[in-house]
Write an enzyme that holds these catalytic residues in place. Structure first.
Site, PDB file in Angstrom:
ATOM      1  N   ASP A  71       0.826  -1.212   0.000  1.00 17.32           N
ATOM      2  CA  ASP A  71       0.000   0.000   0.000  1.00 17.32           C
ATOM      3  C   ASP A  71       0.859   1.261   0.000  1.00 17.32           C
ATOM      4  O   ASP A  71       0.370   2.363   0.298  1.00 17.32           O
ATOM      5  CB  ASP A  71      -0.908   0.023   1.239  1.00 17.32           C
ATOM      6  CG  ASP A  71      -2.108  -0.903   1.108  1.00 17.32           C
ATOM      7  OD1 ASP A  71      -2.240  -1.564   0.077  1.00 17.32           O
ATOM      8  OD2 ASP A  71      -2.910  -0.964   2.060  1.00 17.32           O
ATOM      9  N   ASP A  86      -6.258  -8.146  13.905  1.00 14.99           N
ATOM     10  CA  ASP A  86      -5.801  -9.482  14.290  1.00 14.99           C
ATOM     11  C   ASP A  86      -6.564 -10.012  15.507  1.00 14.99           C
ATOM     12  O   ASP A  86      -7.004 -11.164  15.530  1.00 14.99           O
ATOM     13  CB  ASP A  86      -4.290  -9.477  14.562  1.00 14.99           C
ATOM     14  CG  ASP A  86      -3.832  -8.280  15.383  1.00 14.99           C
ATOM     15  OD1 ASP A  86      -4.679  -7.541  15.917  1.00 14.99           O
ATOM     16  OD2 ASP A  86      -2.607  -8.081  15.497  1.00 14.99           O
TER      17      ASP A  86
END
Length: 493
Positions: free
Chosen positions: A92, A240
């Site tokens: 990114d 996560d």
């Protein structure tokens, strides 16, 4: 004693009781951890004659100019059949990292690696969005994820995959080790704390059957687990933790393997460290807001619900620490005015001893076991009180993160810059990614430094010394925070 004084001392005592409860939970995890150390049975790595499942390695990166080459050079050294391995560079980046990564990917593609460079220009969903997009073309039965500052050993996959030894094991998480632990006092303190999480906390939860977490990197997912849990979500800063809990709520198990380590680079400057802390603390609060109601309404055993709640709300301890620190000065004045002794707060000693035991086990007994005993003891006597002080000094900063998380206030994913700095002789002064200014929270922390200097002076003047040690640690913690803020700012110049 008037009503306001009673309320003040009551609130202060309740905060201390919560901190003691939190510490006792840690002590219970220590008990489970010691049990698993006696009972664990390491599995043999995959051998040539074994079945090798297909694996996709995902490498989410964002502006990693200083470490992207090191990362790809390391990942391509992993010992695994090329026809069973896919590598995705999920990029990114908005700087020169893009071109650098493309060149490196093409270099290894020509060497026969199944490696692709996936560059997004919108950064939608941040890391979670990149991982989600990578899943669209992931070929592997298993998905291994490594952040840009992690350097797994060549045998990482061969050692880790055997721990998917049951069809309901959806994740295998390994322990982080630290490439630059000895770089500075700041990195030593970070390692000191992370060693607790990656020994007592993670292994203790795993042994006791409590919910635990995938730590975002240095672990492997079963691909079907990701899909079954609903895939990656980007509505929290700790995607996560979010996916870990949703998977476990669906009946999947996380295997934590302490004996497999993955070296990583710790933040070497205070601004990167504080941005990481802010993201972790805010993400924890966001996940509490999102997941705790689901857990409490579920059919899980009450014990699982309790330990899950304490785990999800762990970042809230900084909010309690901050309130205890803030209220301690008026409490000091009130108790002196009422001629009250602090002996009724003696239960706090139980919490302190619990925390000390946990940190001793994680560091002296486990992570430093190869060092001479006298060196281990000396390091512990230096680092434990310093860590306690610095944690207190971060309480205001981290409390802001927790409050924002609980309120649902959204913010961008600010990644921790990596500098590829390992040796103490190396400098990050001219690094492109170093933050260039002090934010308002640091100036408020300076005011708190003055506040606790005043508290020490007050205690001496009225000869009431019960809070002197506590206020001294707070002064030290906010002082170290300010020292590093100014020192690293000067390096930028």
């Amino acid at each position: 004693m008037n009503q306001l004084q009673i309320i003040l001392i009551g609130i202060y005592t309740l905060c201390l009781l919560y901190m003691t409860l939190f510490s006792m939970v840690q002590l219970n995890l220590l008990k489970a951890y010691r049990k698993q150390k006696k009972n664990k049975k390491p599995l043999e790595p995959l051998q040539e004659e074994d079945h090798f499942p297909t694996v996709t390695i995902q490498l989410p990166i964002f502006n990693e100019l200083y470490v992207v080459d090191r990362l790809l050079d390391n990942i391509t050294k992993i010992d695994y059949p090329k026809d069973k391995l896919q590598i995705q560079v999920l990029d990114d980046s908005t700087d020169e990292t893009v071109g650098q990564a493309k060149i490196k990917v093409e270099e290894y593609r020509k060497q026969g690696f199944d490696i692709v460079h996936v560059h997004r220009t919108n950064r939608q969903g941040y890391k979670a969005g990149a991982l989600k997009e990578g899943m669209l073309t992931a070929k592997g039965e298993f998905i291994a994820i490594f952040d840009a500052d992690f350097l797994p050993e060549p045998d990482f996959l061969k050692k880790s995959l055997p721990y998917f030894n049951h069809e309901k094991v959806g994740v295998v998480q390994t322990r982080w080790s630290h490439l630059n632990e000895d770089y500075s006092l700041l990195t030593k303190l970070q390692a000191f704390q992370l060693n607790v999480h990656f020994t007592v906390e993670q292994a203790g939860r795993c042994e006791a059957g409590h919910f635990l977490q995938f730590n975002g990197t240095a672990g492997i997912w079963r691909k079907t687990t990701i899909y079954d849990a609903g895939g990656w979500h980007s509505d929290t800063l700790t995607e996560d933790l979010d996916l870990s809990y949703r998977a476990q709520l669906n009946g999947w198990k996380i295997n934590y393997i302490e004996d497999i380590t993955c070296p990583s680079e710790l933040p070497v400057e205070i601004y990167g460290y504080k941005s990481q802390q802010f993201r972790w603390m805010k993400g924890g609060a966001e996940n509490t807001r999102k997941l705790l109601p689901v857990i409490l309404k579920s059919n899980l055993p009450w014990k699982t619900k309790f330990y899950s709640a304490m785990h999800l709300m762990a970042s809230s301890i900084f909010l309690i620490i901050f309130w205890v620190a803030l209220l301690s000065v008026p409490v000091l004045y009130v108790m002196d005015d009422l001629n009250m002794k602090a002996t009724f707060l003696g239960f706090c000693l139980l919490g302190t001893l619990s925390v000390l035991s946990v940190f001793y086990e994680a560091n002296v007994v486990t992570c430093w076991e190869k060092q001479p005993l006298h060196k281990r003891i000396g390091n512990f006597l230096l680092l434990f009180p310093t860590f306690m002080a610095v944690s207190m000094g971060l309480s205001f900063h981290n409390s802001i993160a927790v409050i924002q998380g609980f309120r649902g206030r959204k913010s961008s994913f600010v990644r921790t810059p990596k500098f590829s700095i390992i040796k103490s002789t190396e400098s990050f002064a001219k690094n492109t990614y170093v933050i260039q200014k002090i934010d308002w929270k640091t100036w408020v922390e300076v005011l708190f430094l003055g506040y606790f200097i005043f508290a020490i002076g007050l205690a001496i003047s009225i000869e009431y010394y019960s809070f002197l040690m506590f206020h001294s640690l707070l002064m030290l913690g906010f002082g170290i925070n300010f020292f590093y803020s100014m020192r690293h700012l000067n390096l930028k110049g």
